[in-house]
Design a protein around this motif. Sequence first.
Motif, PDB file in Angstrom:
ATOM      1  N   ASP A   1      10.613  10.962   0.222  1.00  0.00           N
ATOM      2  CA  ASP A   1       9.551  10.882   1.222  1.00  0.00           C
ATOM      3  C   ASP A   1       9.872   9.808   2.255  1.00  0.00           C
ATOM      4  O   ASP A   1       9.661   9.988   3.451  1.00  0.00           O
TER       5      ASP A   1
ATOM      6  N   TYR B   1       3.646  11.288   4.914  1.00  0.00           N
ATOM      7  CA  TYR B   1       4.923  10.842   4.358  1.00  0.00           C
ATOM      8  C   TYR B   1       5.532  11.935   3.499  1.00  0.00           C
ATOM      9  O   TYR B   1       6.727  12.109   3.450  1.00  0.00           O
TER      10      TYR B   1
ATOM     11  N   MET C   1       1.594   7.676   9.921  1.00  0.00           N
ATOM     12  CA  MET C   1       1.738   7.555  11.371  1.00  0.00           C
ATOM     13  C   MET C   1       0.590   8.280  12.055  1.00  0.00           C
ATOM     14  O   MET C   1       0.250   9.394  11.676  1.00  0.00           O
TER      15      MET C   1
ATOM     16  N   SER D   1       0.821  -1.220   0.000  1.00  0.00           N
ATOM     17  CA  SER D   1       0.000   0.000   0.000  1.00  0.00           C
ATOM     18  C   SER D   1       0.851   1.265   0.000  1.00  0.00           C
ATOM     19  O   SER D   1       0.356   2.342  -0.288  1.00  0.00           O
ATOM     20  N   LEU D   2       2.144   1.118   0.303  1.00  0.00           N
ATOM     21  CA  LEU D   2       3.010   2.299   0.294  1.00  0.00           C
ATOM     22  C   LEU D   2       4.042   2.230  -0.828  1.00  0.00           C
ATOM     23  O   LEU D   2       5.031   2.949  -0.829  1.00  0.00           O
ATOM     24  N   ARG D   3       3.786   1.355  -1.792  1.00  0.00           N
ATOM     25  CA  ARG D   3       4.799   1.180  -2.829  1.00  0.00           C
ATOM     26  C   ARG D   3       5.048   2.478  -3.611  1.00  0.00           C
ATOM     27  O   ARG D   3       6.111   2.685  -4.157  1.00  0.00           O
ATOM     28  N   LEU D   4       4.053   3.397  -3.620  1.00  0.00           N
ATOM     29  CA  LEU D   4       4.234   4.615  -4.412  1.00  0.00           C
ATOM     30  C   LEU D   4       4.984   5.723  -3.680  1.00  0.00           C
ATOM     31  O   LEU D   4       5.139   6.825  -4.180  1.00  0.00           O
ATOM     32  N   LEU D   5       5.430   5.406  -2.497  1.00  0.00           N
ATOM     33  CA  LEU D   5       6.271   6.336  -1.756  1.00  0.00           C
ATOM     34  C   LEU D   5       7.607   6.488  -2.471  1.00  0.00           C
ATOM     35  O   LEU D   5       8.219   5.500  -2.847  1.00  0.00           O
TER      36      LEU D   5
ATOM     37  N   LEU E   1      -2.615   7.625  -0.546  1.00  0.00           N
ATOM     38  CA  LEU E   1      -2.299   6.315   0.028  1.00  0.00           C
ATOM     39  C   LEU E   1      -2.798   6.123   1.458  1.00  0.00           C
ATOM     40  O   LEU E   1      -3.119   5.018   1.869  1.00  0.00           O
TER      41      LEU E   1
ATOM     42  N   LEU F   1       7.151   3.304  14.208  1.00  0.00           N
ATOM     43  CA  LEU F   1       6.810   3.076  12.805  1.00  0.00           C
ATOM     44  C   LEU F   1       5.295   3.204  12.609  1.00  0.00           C
ATOM     45  O   LEU F   1       4.524   2.828  13.487  1.00  0.00           O
ATOM     46  N   PRO F   2       4.871   3.716  11.452  1.00  0.00           N
ATOM     47  CA  PRO F   2       3.432   3.702  11.169  1.00  0.00           C
ATOM     48  C   PRO F   2       2.915   2.262  11.248  1.00  0.00           C
ATOM     49  O   PRO F   2       3.657   1.324  10.934  1.00  0.00           O
TER      50      PRO F   2
ATOM     51  N   ARG G   1      12.670  11.068   4.629  1.00  0.00           N
ATOM     52  CA  ARG G   1      12.178  12.015   5.620  1.00  0.00           C
ATOM     53  C   ARG G   1      11.343  11.282   6.676  1.00  0.00           C
ATOM     54  O   ARG G   1      11.446  11.524   7.865  1.00  0.00           O
ATOM     55  N   SER G   2      10.535  10.346   6.197  1.00  0.00           N
ATOM     56  CA  SER G   2       9.668   9.629   7.125  1.00  0.00           C
ATOM     57  C   SER G   2      10.474   8.777   8.091  1.00  0.00           C
ATOM     58  O   SER G   2      10.157   8.704   9.274  1.00  0.00           O
TER      59      SER G   2
ATOM     60  N   TYR H   1      -1.310  -9.222 -12.268  1.00  0.00           N
ATOM     61  CA  TYR H   1      -2.762  -9.367 -12.114  1.00  0.00           C
ATOM     62  C   TYR H   1      -3.156 -10.365 -13.198  1.00  0.00           C
ATOM     63  O   TYR H   1      -3.068 -10.065 -14.376  1.00  0.00           O
TER      64      TYR H   1
ATOM     65  N   GLN I   1      -0.154  -5.262 -16.141  1.00  0.00           N
ATOM     66  CA  GLN I   1      -0.253  -4.559 -14.857  1.00  0.00           C
ATOM     67  C   GLN I   1       0.359  -5.439 -13.774  1.00  0.00           C
ATOM     68  O   GLN I   1      -0.019  -6.611 -13.621  1.00  0.00           O
ATOM     69  N   VAL I   2       1.310  -4.890 -13.048  1.00  0.00           N
ATOM     70  CA  VAL I   2       2.046  -5.692 -12.063  1.00  0.00           C
ATOM     71  C   VAL I   2       2.245  -4.919 -10.771  1.00  0.00           C
ATOM     72  O   VAL I   2       2.061  -3.710 -10.720  1.00  0.00           O
TER      73      VAL I   2
ATOM     74  N   VAL J   1       1.182   0.473   9.461  1.00  0.00           N
ATOM     75  CA  VAL J   1       1.224  -0.361   8.260  1.00  0.00           C
ATOM     76  C   VAL J   1       2.625  -0.847   7.903  1.00  0.00           C
ATOM     77  O   VAL J   1       2.804  -1.656   6.994  1.00  0.00           O
ATOM     78  N   MET J   2       3.624  -0.334   8.608  1.00  0.00           N
ATOM     79  CA  MET J   2       4.992  -0.793   8.333  1.00  0.00           C
ATOM     80  C   MET J   2       5.442  -1.687   9.485  1.00  0.00           C
ATOM     81  O   MET J   2       5.187  -1.383  10.633  1.00  0.00           O
TER      82      MET J   2
END
Lengths: 221, 613
Positions: free
Chosen positions: A20, B254, B28, A12-16, B24, A86-87, A23-24, A119, A199-200, A89-90
């Motif tokens: 970003d 983020y 946090m 779900s965070l692959r587009l980070l 997304l 950590l958030p 910094r996170s 997919y 699409q992958v 989701v991580m």
Amino acid sequence: MKCWAVYQVPESLRLLGHLDLMRSMQRVLRRSGLPIKYSQGFNPHVQMSLAAPKPVGMAGENELMEFTLTEPLPREAVKEAIQKALPEVMALKGLILRDDKAAALPALVRMASYRVDFYGKPPFSARQLSDFLSQTEIPAVKTTKKGKRSYDMRPLIMQAELKGQSLHCTLSLWEGGACRCDDFLEQLCRFAGVSEAPQVIYTRVRLLDKKAKPLDSYADC
Amino acid sequence: MLTNEQNQQLERLLDSVQKAVRYLGGEMNQRYKPEASFGFAFCFPDTYEVGMSHLGMKILYRILNDLDDVRCERVFMPAVDMADGLRREGIPLFSLETRSPLKDFPLIGFTLQYEMSFTCVLEMLSLGGVAALSKARKESDPIVLAGGPSAANPEPLTPFIDAFLLGDGEESVVEVTQLVKALREKGETRENILFALSQIEGVYVPRFYEAVYNEDGTIRSFGPIREGVPPVVRRRIYLDFENAPYPEKMIVPYTQIVHDRVALEVMRGCTRGCRFCQAGYIYRPVRERSPKRVMELAESLISSSGYEELSITSLSTGDYTGLAELVAGLNKRFQNRRVALSLPSLRVDGSLKETLEETGQVRKGGLTFAAEAGTQRLRDVINKGVTEDDLITAVSDAFSSGYAGIKIYFMTSLPTETYEDLDGIAALAALVRQTYFNLPKASRPGGLRINISTSTFVPKPFTPFQWCGQDAPQVIEEKQRYLREKLRMKGLAFRWNDWQQSRMEAAISRGDRRMGAVIYEAWKLGCRLDSWTEHFNYERWQEAFQKVGVDIAFYANRERSYDEILPWDFIDMGVTKDFLRKENEKAKAGVTTPDCRQGCRGCGLQRLEGVCT
Ligand code: SF4
């Protein structure tokens, strides 16, 4: 005391993007309340590095970051502090304690293993994949800041195989030569005569050293 | 939630849009409560970076998520590429927390921070599968709420919003949510639910009111058309500011957002009484948090966020009692943790020097001073209690404390403004420049940068200038041209806003119910994200006005008479119309009204028991 935290960047965070994420993760360290080493200077910042920049669009199962504590602490305490910071989701997958004089994390990375989930069915067969790999040369072009550059992709591909719906591969990743996973897939699709890009979801599974040993499996030192 | 197929399409879309990180979630301190049965979609009608910078949203997000059985999720206006993509692929606009389509939330709440975000309200509803028009919503469709400062005059949005929450939302949002939840569970009709909402103090349900117009277009009468509905709606005022719930664990995006730092609201309201400033009237009375509580909050905010910067916010931070002491305390506590302190909206007539010395050791950014007008005469008219001496002392302090970048902010086209006042801006700018060069070289920083920036005055409801007409476009343009010439100086940059957006803001903010049709038409013509200069399209707005047959000048430029019924007259903001009228007369006479911390000026709040003491 130098530490490596092994963490996961979920799908779900692959587009980070890399910046970003940087910094996170710095803020993760700040939140942890651990005695983190800061850089000197007028605008001090947390001293930390990520093993390798994470391409936008890619999840990571065993990503690593390196940071230094100004005083030694028990492993469990450090682990717990990072996990909490950590958030949700991580996930923190491990913590490796390193000697202060040991080589810096980014310098150890030589290759990475990836998983490409389609997919639906992969648009090429195992046979086509092995034919692709049996070429002695795979001419490709990469676009860099300085313009287009042609190179031979073949020596940068360590290994690749189809497992079920997924393509698994290990590609070179260091300044001596790097092959992007999407470039690899594109070449492969072109070779197999696939007209429409599939699409992958890309996942970087592990980061490896020059002996193909996963960095996340390093022992404490 | 989105279907599997929609999720797959969404993933593909996300791969192709700019800055997908906006969509997304998973940050946090995000609250993730998929098990809670009652959904409240908190909508910010602007992009993620803007909305996530907004404190009010974070406060209500926390309050709502602290309720059992309620999940409050965030929805932002997607950027244009994403909005078009969603529409093309048939994916409904969704919440960040659980990716639920907007239409699946029983309650939707918009926070309105500026008028130019209004078309985004329509666009978001439409993208989310909810009818933009309130009357087109079916029995089980979501109930759409709105609040925030731009709901002070709710009339332009009445066709789209089922119920407005006026004033502080801390309590009313809970009352509304619990009532809707209970009545929905009982299977009550939409109409009955809305009627029940109209009985809550501070809630305005527009469908139960009607406006009748005179031939000249002014309002003849306005009032309820259903028995039991209050003819006057009083704004909610939340008095226990000290203990008010605060987002102690704020969400940490983020990606970089507009205000990428901890915002700590130390004070609400302002008593200065600048006559152009709506916030100065609609947030009265002044409520302060004790330094002890501020320190507590700062501690939990910094340790739960990891932010590198803490910003002390309020309408007028320099007025906060014991500011210097607080700044010193914060510095002491956070210095080792490398947290920089920033103080926006400082006044130039406060004890700036001390404060600068305290903050100066951490980080030196630019400093902004609001002078607002170029001459003392005009500053008296607008009741900006700042003198040239104040400004020069402040600027000089700033220079000698090491700040080389100074921004001075003015408003042009203020009521009674003449070219002499514009000359005053240029003279003041020259004086600031001279102040810098008068300092000995050793005690001033290098690289002087003076930014003069002006915006066009927009008359706002609930201010003494609510009756004023805005300058006509040609007049504004001529004045800007004049200033541009006058402000050609070395080391000085001049920035101004185009008048088009200000003109639309002037028309919409004081609009009546007929403005709703214009907003609807503008949106149909493709207007959205109008607060972004790159998306704002004046021609389209003009076309919308024309199509609906509404005259821009009637709303933007017409001077209104005292006996005219104003569209927002039925709202009791606390401050009375009578007080505003007197203030307007004093403005015309150039007479100032001192800060009411030094004595009550009878603005109207004293009528309300226990509110202003
Ligand atoms: S009631 Fe008096 S003291 Fe209170 S805000 Fe109004 S003028 Fe100021």
